[in-house]
Write an enzyme that holds these catalytic residues in place. Structure first.
Site, mmCIF file in Angstrom:
data_model
loop_
_atom_site.group_PDB
_atom_site.id
_atom_site.type_symbol
_atom_site.label_atom_id
_atom_site.label_comp_id
_atom_site.label_asym_id
_atom_site.label_seq_id
_atom_site.Cartn_x
_atom_site.Cartn_y
_atom_site.Cartn_z
ATOM 1 N N ASP A 178 0.835 -1.263 -0.053
ATOM 2 C CA ASP A 178 0.050 0.083 0.077
ATOM 3 C C ASP A 178 0.917 1.231 -0.110
ATOM 4 O O ASP A 178 1.850 1.378 0.903
ATOM 5 C CB ASP A 178 -0.975 -0.035 1.076
ATOM 6 C CG ASP A 178 -2.104 0.985 1.271
ATOM 7 O OD1 ASP A 178 -2.960 0.773 0.600
ATOM 8 O OD2 ASP A 178 -1.636 2.122 1.637
ATOM 9 N N HIS A 191 -4.223 14.677 -8.747
ATOM 10 C CA HIS A 191 -4.417 13.322 -9.187
ATOM 11 C C HIS A 191 -3.625 12.835 -10.183
ATOM 12 O O HIS A 191 -3.350 11.603 -10.356
ATOM 13 C CB HIS A 191 -5.875 13.085 -9.297
ATOM 14 C CG HIS A 191 -6.760 13.071 -8.012
ATOM 15 N ND1 HIS A 191 -7.086 11.973 -7.275
ATOM 16 C CD2 HIS A 191 -7.387 14.225 -7.471
ATOM 17 C CE1 HIS A 191 -7.736 12.401 -6.237
ATOM 18 N NE2 HIS A 191 -8.136 13.783 -6.214
ATOM 19 N N GLU A 221 -4.401 2.405 -4.168
ATOM 20 C CA GLU A 221 -3.255 2.333 -4.037
ATOM 21 C C GLU A 221 -2.626 1.028 -3.678
ATOM 22 O O GLU A 221 -1.686 0.767 -2.987
ATOM 23 C CB GLU A 221 -2.652 3.587 -2.973
ATOM 24 C CG GLU A 221 -3.155 3.540 -1.705
ATOM 25 C CD GLU A 221 -4.357 4.184 -1.107
ATOM 26 O OE1 GLU A 221 -4.695 4.615 -0.279
ATOM 27 O OE2 GLU A 221 -5.290 4.249 -2.472
#
Length: 310
Positions: A178, A191, A221
């Site tokens: 992650d 973004h 993610e």
């Protein structure tokens, strides 16, 4: 070499079908005369598959690749290449030939490729069959990064948990990765920058994944690395090396000092596990890594104790 092996080698060398053997690192170890002619290889060459495809793409020869961005195509293809024991598909060459290609993969990662010329067979149905193959590929591909998606990676976990490796007795491990502070990155840099970082992570890791492993994006993610027949100690070392590589990356040209990291949880499969069971333990280990400060790897403690006791 025995008489039988010598005769087999002679038959392979002179066969009209294309025959090639790749090792676990995807380096060509043998190619017969037909394969070398189709892919423009000298007799003593032993390139990586990626090197062979790259140079032929730029020379417009060998396999027809219907994508302008070769590196994006390579990332997408490598995420699934050799991840199942057997695969068969159709492909065409720049010289006009149409091939039926099979890939057979051993547990140690070595791959045998055999291709037959089917140019004259049902030519009118080729595009329909190729469209079907493209649709199947899209169903297993993450749209943003080009690597395997959740569906494909979950299927590889299911394959891994069906039976332990006959040599090691291990089922294997799953690592859940992650990206650290990803919401903050999106909020500060935008973004679009977040998407660049996700693609950068995928590109840096996929080129270092073993043939037997599978790396995919589960969503957002979060990524997963499936490592069959691998101990938790070895799996942690593999992921640690990947983290070291990612730490060195500087993917945002407008912010040359920007770097990023990930946290990871590693867990090993047990008899009777479902993919949900195994992923859940790896996810708990990931949570422990984040609680310990992020930018690190945590191994499922209970299983480590069990493995040490046995």
């Amino acid at each position: 070499m025995t008489d039988t092996a010598a005769k087999l080698f002679q038959l392979y060398e002179n066969a009209p079908v294309l025959i090639a053997l790749y090792d676990a690192f995807d380096r060509l170890r043998y190619a017969n005369r037909s394969f070398r002619a189709a892919f423009f290889l000298d007799p003593d060459e032993a390139p990586l598959w990626s090197q062979l495809m790259r140079r032929n793409f730029h020379a417009q020869r060998g396999t027809v690749i219907r994508q302008d961005d070769f590196e994006a195509w390579l990332i997408s293809t490598q995420s699934r290449r050799g991840k199942t024991g057997f695969r068969a598909f159709e492909t065409d060459l720049w010289d006009g030939r149409w091939l039926w290609m099979t890939e057979t993969v051993q547990g140690d990662g070595w791959m045998l490729c055999i291709a037959s010329d089917i140019t004259d067979l049902r030519a009118g149905e080729r595009l329909l069959r190729q469209d079907r193959d493209f649709a199947i590929k899209a169903a297993y591909t993450d749209e943003l990064t080009g690597i395997a998606n959740r569906r494909f990676a979950t299927a590889r976990i299911e394959d891994m948990l069906r039976r332990p490796d006959p040599d090691t007795g291990l089922y294997g491990c799953v690592a859940v990765l992650d990206l650290d502070n990803f919401k903050y990155i999106n909020d500060r840099y935008g973004h679009q920058a977040g998407d660049i970082i996700l693609r950068d992570l995928a590109a840096r890791i996929i080129g270092r994944v073993r043939r037997s492993d599978c790396f995919g994006r589960f969503g957002g993610e979060e990524f997963v690395l499936v490592m069959p027949a691998t101990s938790v100690e070895e799996a942690a070392l593999i992921v640690e090396r990947m983290l070291a590589i990612v730490r060195l990356s500087r993917p945002l040209p407008a912010w040359s000092d920007f770097s990023y990291s990930f946290s990871a949880g590693v867990a090993a499969g047990r008899a009777g596990d479902t993919p949900t069971d195994l992923f859940g333990r790896a996810d708990k280990a990931l949570y422990a890594a984040k609680m310990a400060g992020r930018n690190r790897i945590h191994v499922d403690i209970d299983l480590s104790d069990h493995a040490a006791a046995s």
